[in-house]
Design an enzyme around this catalytic site. Structure first.
Site, mmCIF file in Angstrom:
data_model
loop_
_atom_site.group_PDB
_atom_site.id
_atom_site.type_symbol
_atom_site.label_atom_id
_atom_site.label_comp_id
_atom_site.label_asym_id
_atom_site.label_seq_id
_atom_site.Cartn_x
_atom_site.Cartn_y
_atom_site.Cartn_z
ATOM 1 N N ARG A 62 0.860 -1.181 0.000
ATOM 2 C CA ARG A 62 0.000 0.000 0.000
ATOM 3 C C ARG A 62 0.892 1.225 0.000
ATOM 4 O O ARG A 62 1.912 1.244 0.703
ATOM 5 C CB ARG A 62 -0.852 0.049 1.280
ATOM 6 C CG ARG A 62 -1.761 -1.115 1.482
ATOM 7 C CD ARG A 62 -3.016 -1.019 0.684
ATOM 8 N NE ARG A 62 -3.876 0.088 1.059
ATOM 9 C CZ ARG A 62 -4.933 0.468 0.330
ATOM 10 N NH1 ARG A 62 -5.210 -0.143 -0.813
ATOM 11 N NH2 ARG A 62 -5.694 1.458 0.729
ATOM 12 N N GLY A 108 7.911 10.547 0.030
ATOM 13 C CA GLY A 108 8.081 10.125 -1.359
ATOM 14 C C GLY A 108 8.212 8.607 -1.426
ATOM 15 O O GLY A 108 8.963 8.021 -0.653
ATOM 16 N N ASP A 139 9.418 5.053 -1.892
ATOM 17 C CA ASP A 139 10.718 4.406 -2.083
ATOM 18 C C ASP A 139 11.867 5.424 -2.151
ATOM 19 O O ASP A 139 12.840 5.222 -2.870
ATOM 20 C CB ASP A 139 10.713 3.531 -3.357
ATOM 21 C CG ASP A 139 9.635 2.452 -3.302
ATOM 22 O OD1 ASP A 139 9.331 1.973 -2.194
ATOM 23 O OD2 ASP A 139 9.099 2.088 -4.363
ATOM 24 N N HIS A 171 12.795 -2.830 -0.277
ATOM 25 C CA HIS A 171 12.365 -2.687 -1.667
ATOM 26 C C HIS A 171 13.257 -3.558 -2.553
ATOM 27 O O HIS A 171 14.478 -3.558 -2.389
ATOM 28 C CB HIS A 171 12.456 -1.218 -2.086
ATOM 29 C CG HIS A 171 11.981 -0.993 -3.485
ATOM 30 N ND1 HIS A 171 10.639 -0.967 -3.812
ATOM 31 C CD2 HIS A 171 12.660 -0.825 -4.645
ATOM 32 C CE1 HIS A 171 10.516 -0.784 -5.120
ATOM 33 N NE2 HIS A 171 11.724 -0.694 -5.644
#
Ligand code: GAR
Length: 192
Positions: free
Chosen positions: A92, A144, A146, A110
């Site tokens: 999300r 922002g 990632d 990530h």
């Protein structure tokens, strides 16, 4: 020990690696809650099997009101006196409200070497670009997507003939080694 919640949406393999590392006596954090926005996320059962409290707060119940969903998530975190949130495949995009509530106390993993390939389909993009190297990044969560300060990275080779799934598998193995180490460093630096 620092009280950590792990937020997931899917299989939860990174959550398992964080939770298993936390079983060591000298680990500076404990996983006190696993929370998913997807009711039947496979990771919830894995958390139960590890003896960790697992809850779902389905976003669908809140329609388009993202902040209302996050307020419900936040309430679950507060109820357990969570000190640090680790996002691990939580799919999300967060609102600025939740990000501010957890400023400096929320990290994310990530599956790319950020700043390369923020967003989705990172492995297909790395292969399409002809990259010879891929990897994963752990960063502090800021508004922002990632984009926050990077606190850890691991690299893996991209092999000839790799499919996105094959590369994802190799990156995940690196993620499972990296995340417990970096989360430990982070909580030692930020919570003591
Ligand atoms: C991991 O590869 C993680 O880096 C990625 O989702 C996977 C979750 O796997 N996260 C993102 O793509 C965030 N945008 P897991 O549920 O097995 O840990």
């Amino acid at each position: 020990k620092t009280r950590v919640a792990v937020l997931i949406s899917g299989s939860g393999t990174n959550m398992v690696s964080l939770a298993k590392a936390a079983q060591a006596a000298d680990c500076p954090y404990e996983v006190v809650l696993v929370l998913s926005n997807i009711e039947d996320a496979a990771g919830l059962q894995k958390a139960c099997d590890l003896g960790i409290e697992a809850v779902s707060v389905p976003h669908r119940a809140f329609g388009k009101d993202r902040e209302a969903h996050e307020k419900a998530v936040h309430a679950e975190l507060q109820k357990r006196d969570v000190q640090v949130v680790a996002l691990a495949g939580y799919m999300r995009i967060l609102t600025p409200w939740l990000v501010r509530e957890w400023e400096g106390r929320m990290v994310n993993i990530h599956p790319s070497l950020l700043p390369l390939y923020p967003g989705l389909d990172t492995h297909a993009r790395a292969i399409a670009a002809g990259d010879t190297e891929a990897g994963c990044t752990i960063h502090i969560v800021t508004e922002g997507m990632d984009e926050g300060p990077i606190i850890g990275q691991a690299r893996v080779p991209v092999m000839q003939g790799d499919t996105p799934d094959m590369l994802a598998e190799r990156v995940k193995e690196a993620e499972h080694r990296l995340y417990p180490q970096i989360l430990s460093n982070f909580v030692i630096q930020s919570c003591n």
